[in-house]
Design a protein around this motif. Structure first.
Motif, PDB file in Angstrom:
ATOM      1  N   MET A   1       0.810  -1.195   0.000  1.00  0.00           N
ATOM      2  CA  MET A   1       0.000   0.000   0.000  1.00  0.00           C
ATOM      3  C   MET A   1       0.855   1.261   0.000  1.00  0.00           C
ATOM      4  O   MET A   1       0.386   2.314  -0.374  1.00  0.00           O
ATOM      5  CB  MET A   1      -0.899  -0.055   1.226  1.00  0.00           C
ATOM      6  N   HIS A   2       2.106   1.173   0.422  1.00  0.00           N
ATOM      7  CA  HIS A   2       2.913   2.381   0.543  1.00  0.00           C
ATOM      8  C   HIS A   2       3.317   2.970  -0.808  1.00  0.00           C
ATOM      9  O   HIS A   2       3.514   4.172  -0.916  1.00  0.00           O
ATOM     10  CB  HIS A   2       4.158   2.116   1.377  1.00  0.00           C
ATOM     11  N   LEU A   3       3.434   2.175  -1.846  1.00  0.00           N
ATOM     12  CA  LEU A   3       3.889   2.679  -3.135  1.00  0.00           C
ATOM     13  C   LEU A   3       2.937   3.725  -3.727  1.00  0.00           C
ATOM     14  O   LEU A   3       3.389   4.781  -4.176  1.00  0.00           O
ATOM     15  CB  LEU A   3       4.113   1.524  -4.108  1.00  0.00           C
ATOM     16  N   PRO A   4       1.621   3.503  -3.724  1.00  0.00           N
ATOM     17  CA  PRO A   4       0.736   4.557  -4.236  1.00  0.00           C
ATOM     18  C   PRO A   4       0.817   5.840  -3.410  1.00  0.00           C
ATOM     19  O   PRO A   4       0.744   6.938  -3.959  1.00  0.00           O
ATOM     20  CB  PRO A   4      -0.662   3.942  -4.151  1.00  0.00           C
ATOM     21  N   ALA A   5       0.990   5.705  -2.098  1.00  0.00           N
ATOM     22  CA  ALA A   5       1.081   6.899  -1.261  1.00  0.00           C
ATOM     23  C   ALA A   5       2.354   7.687  -1.560  1.00  0.00           C
ATOM     24  O   ALA A   5       2.322   8.916  -1.669  1.00  0.00           O
ATOM     25  CB  ALA A   5       1.030   6.507   0.216  1.00  0.00           C
ATOM     26  N   VAL A   6       3.487   7.002  -1.716  1.00  0.00           N
ATOM     27  CA  VAL A   6       4.740   7.688  -2.059  1.00  0.00           C
ATOM     28  C   VAL A   6       4.600   8.361  -3.416  1.00  0.00           C
ATOM     29  O   VAL A   6       4.983   9.525  -3.587  1.00  0.00           O
ATOM     30  CB  VAL A   6       5.931   6.703  -2.065  1.00  0.00           C
ATOM     31  N   ALA A   7       4.052   7.663  -4.389  1.00  0.00           N
ATOM     32  CA  ALA A   7       3.892   8.232  -5.727  1.00  0.00           C
ATOM     33  C   ALA A   7       2.962   9.441  -5.701  1.00  0.00           C
ATOM     34  O   ALA A   7       3.271  10.484  -6.288  1.00  0.00           O
ATOM     35  CB  ALA A   7       3.359   7.176  -6.687  1.00  0.00           C
ATOM     36  N   LEU A   8       1.847   9.332  -5.003  1.00  0.00           N
ATOM     37  CA  LEU A   8       0.890  10.429  -4.931  1.00  0.00           C
ATOM     38  C   LEU A   8       1.517  11.665  -4.291  1.00  0.00           C
ATOM     39  O   LEU A   8       1.415  12.769  -4.826  1.00  0.00           O
ATOM     40  CB  LEU A   8      -0.347  10.000  -4.144  1.00  0.00           C
ATOM     41  N   LEU A   9       2.181  11.479  -3.164  1.00  0.00           N
ATOM     42  CA  LEU A   9       2.791  12.618  -2.489  1.00  0.00           C
ATOM     43  C   LEU A   9       3.933  13.214  -3.304  1.00  0.00           C
ATOM     44  O   LEU A   9       4.085  14.439  -3.366  1.00  0.00           O
ATOM     45  CB  LEU A   9       3.292  12.211  -1.109  1.00  0.00           C
ATOM     46  N   THR A  10       4.734  12.380  -3.943  1.00  0.00           N
ATOM     47  CA  THR A  10       5.843  12.881  -4.761  1.00  0.00           C
ATOM     48  C   THR A  10       5.323  13.695  -5.941  1.00  0.00           C
ATOM     49  O   THR A  10       5.815  14.792  -6.216  1.00  0.00           O
ATOM     50  CB  THR A  10       6.705  11.711  -5.261  1.00  0.00           C
ATOM     51  N   PHE A  11       4.324  13.181  -6.628  1.00  0.00           N
ATOM     52  CA  PHE A  11       3.769  13.915  -7.766  1.00  0.00           C
ATOM     53  C   PHE A  11       3.059  15.183  -7.312  1.00  0.00           C
ATOM     54  O   PHE A  11       3.112  16.214  -7.989  1.00  0.00           O
ATOM     55  CB  PHE A  11       2.833  13.033  -8.583  1.00  0.00           C
ATOM     56  N   TYR A  12       2.400  15.148  -6.156  1.00  0.00           N
ATOM     57  CA  TYR A  12       1.733  16.338  -5.627  1.00  0.00           C
ATOM     58  C   TYR A  12       2.755  17.422  -5.287  1.00  0.00           C
ATOM     59  O   TYR A  12       2.561  18.593  -5.626  1.00  0.00           O
ATOM     60  CB  TYR A  12       0.901  15.970  -4.395  1.00  0.00           C
ATOM     61  N   LEU A  13       3.857  17.032  -4.647  1.00  0.00           N
ATOM     62  CA  LEU A  13       4.904  18.005  -4.335  1.00  0.00           C
ATOM     63  C   LEU A  13       5.534  18.556  -5.604  1.00  0.00           C
ATOM     64  O   LEU A  13       5.843  19.754  -5.684  1.00  0.00           O
ATOM     65  CB  LEU A  13       5.965  17.371  -3.436  1.00  0.00           C
ATOM     66  N   ALA A  14       5.733  17.717  -6.606  1.00  0.00           N
ATOM     67  CA  ALA A  14       6.285  18.178  -7.881  1.00  0.00           C
ATOM     68  C   ALA A  14       5.332  19.156  -8.560  1.00  0.00           C
ATOM     69  O   ALA A  14       5.761  20.172  -9.122  1.00  0.00           O
ATOM     70  CB  ALA A  14       6.568  16.991  -8.794  1.00  0.00           C
ATOM     71  N   HIS A  15       4.042  18.888  -8.481  1.00  0.00           N
ATOM     72  CA  HIS A  15       3.039  19.781  -9.069  1.00  0.00           C
ATOM     73  C   HIS A  15       3.052  21.137  -8.355  1.00  0.00           C
ATOM     74  O   HIS A  15       3.009  22.189  -9.005  1.00  0.00           O
ATOM     75  CB  HIS A  15       1.658  19.135  -8.994  1.00  0.00           C
ATOM     76  N   LEU A  16       3.117  21.113  -7.027  1.00  0.00           N
ATOM     77  CA  LEU A  16       3.195  22.369  -6.278  1.00  0.00           C
ATOM     78  C   LEU A  16       4.465  23.140  -6.629  1.00  0.00           C
ATOM     79  O   LEU A  16       4.450  24.371  -6.716  1.00  0.00           O
ATOM     80  CB  LEU A  16       3.166  22.102  -4.772  1.00  0.00           C
TER      81      LEU A  16
END
Length: 73
Positions: A1-16
């Motif tokens: 379950m951790h992989l989607p959370a890492v990907a989501l947060l990483t892409f969200y930070l990159a978007h910001l």
């Protein structure tokens, strides 16, 4: 379950960061490594909290690990 959370947060930070909001909110420029480490730390904290409160002493925890009792003290 951790992989989607890492990907989501990483892409969200990159978007910001692309929008310039990350630097305006924090006051300094973020490298890709720093954003990834923040995403990993947040995911780790989320994993520990959800394991403790949603899995450990619940029926799901019993199914996965067998019967456990809470430590006294």
């Amino acid at each position: 379950m951790h992989l989607p959370a890492v990907a989501l947060l990483t892409f969200y930070l990159a978007h910001l960061d692309r929008q310039g909001l990350l630097e305006s909110l924090t006051g300094f420029s973020w490298s890709a490594e720093a954003k990834f480490l923040v995403a990993c730390a947040a995911t780790g904290a989320l994993g520990i909290v959800t394991c403790r409160y949603l899995v450990r002493y619940t029926p799901l925890g019993t199914l996965l690990n067998g019967k456990r009792t809470k430590a006294q003290g």
